[in-house]
Design a protein around this motif. Sequence first.
Motif, mmCIF file in Angstrom:
data_model
loop_
_atom_site.group_PDB
_atom_site.id
_atom_site.type_symbol
_atom_site.label_atom_id
_atom_site.label_comp_id
_atom_site.label_asym_id
_atom_site.label_seq_id
_atom_site.Cartn_x
_atom_site.Cartn_y
_atom_site.Cartn_z
ATOM 1 N N ILE A 1 40.422 53.444 46.709
ATOM 2 C CA ILE A 1 39.877 52.160 47.081
ATOM 3 C C ILE A 1 40.241 51.194 45.964
ATOM 4 N N LEU A 2 40.829 50.060 46.339
ATOM 5 C CA LEU A 2 41.187 49.029 45.372
ATOM 6 C C LEU A 2 40.566 47.715 45.816
ATOM 7 N N VAL A 3 39.787 47.104 44.927
ATOM 8 C CA VAL A 3 39.164 45.815 45.213
ATOM 9 C C VAL A 3 39.538 44.860 44.083
ATOM 10 N N GLU A 4 40.056 43.689 44.456
ATOM 11 C CA GLU A 4 40.411 42.675 43.472
ATOM 12 C C GLU A 4 39.733 41.360 43.837
ATOM 13 N N ASN A 5 39.146 40.717 42.844
ATOM 14 C CA ASN A 5 38.488 39.430 43.042
ATOM 15 C C ASN A 5 39.022 38.420 42.033
ATOM 16 N N ASN A 6 39.243 37.203 42.513
ATOM 17 C CA ASN A 6 39.590 36.116 41.604
ATOM 18 C C ASN A 6 38.338 35.712 40.844
ATOM 19 N N MET A 7 38.527 35.169 39.646
ATOM 20 C CA MET A 7 37.386 34.699 38.878
ATOM 21 C C MET A 7 37.785 33.466 38.091
ATOM 22 N N VAL A 8 36.816 32.639 37.792
ATOM 23 C CA VAL A 8 37.087 31.416 37.044
ATOM 24 C C VAL A 8 36.427 31.424 35.667
ATOM 25 N N LYS A 9 35.399 32.240 35.492
ATOM 26 C CA LYS A 9 34.720 32.327 34.194
ATOM 27 C C LYS A 9 35.155 33.610 33.499
ATOM 28 N N PRO A 10 35.273 33.579 32.184
ATOM 29 C CA PRO A 10 35.672 34.791 31.463
ATOM 30 C C PRO A 10 34.585 35.877 31.538
ATOM 31 N N ILE A 11 35.025 37.116 31.473
ATOM 32 C CA ILE A 11 34.132 38.280 31.489
ATOM 33 C C ILE A 11 33.454 38.408 30.122
ATOM 34 N N GLU A 12 32.178 38.754 30.149
ATOM 35 C CA GLU A 12 31.453 39.062 28.913
ATOM 36 C C GLU A 12 31.010 40.518 28.975
ATOM 37 N N GLU A 13 31.192 41.224 27.881
ATOM 38 C CA GLU A 13 30.756 42.622 27.775
ATOM 39 C C GLU A 13 29.853 42.777 26.559
ATOM 40 N N LYS A 14 28.914 43.695 26.696
ATOM 41 C CA LYS A 14 28.051 44.042 25.566
ATOM 42 C C LYS A 14 27.768 45.530 25.648
ATOM 43 N N ASP A 15 28.073 46.249 24.589
ATOM 44 C CA ASP A 15 27.854 47.698 24.537
ATOM 45 C C ASP A 15 28.512 48.407 25.725
ATOM 46 N N GLY A 16 29.723 47.965 26.106
ATOM 47 C CA GLY A 16 30.455 48.608 27.189
ATOM 48 C C GLY A 16 29.970 48.249 28.584
ATOM 49 N N ARG A 17 29.062 47.283 28.690
ATOM 50 C CA ARG A 17 28.545 46.861 29.995
ATOM 51 C C ARG A 17 28.895 45.401 30.233
#
Length: 65
Positions: free
Chosen positions: A1-17
Amino acid sequence: ILVENNMVKPIEEKDGRFITKKADKESHGFGIMNVRERVGVNGGSVEFSYTDTRFTTKILLPNVL
């Protein structure tokens, strides 16, 4: 299963989440955790990746058919 979504805001991660950007943070941010759990319980693997403009989820579930 492959799902791709466009995004406009950058991803934020904290402690691998991944950190939700939705206003009601207490009620959001469980989707990826649930996907990881369900895929793992069913012997599969899941990979999340992203670029500046796209978020991608790859799921492998062996012996599903």
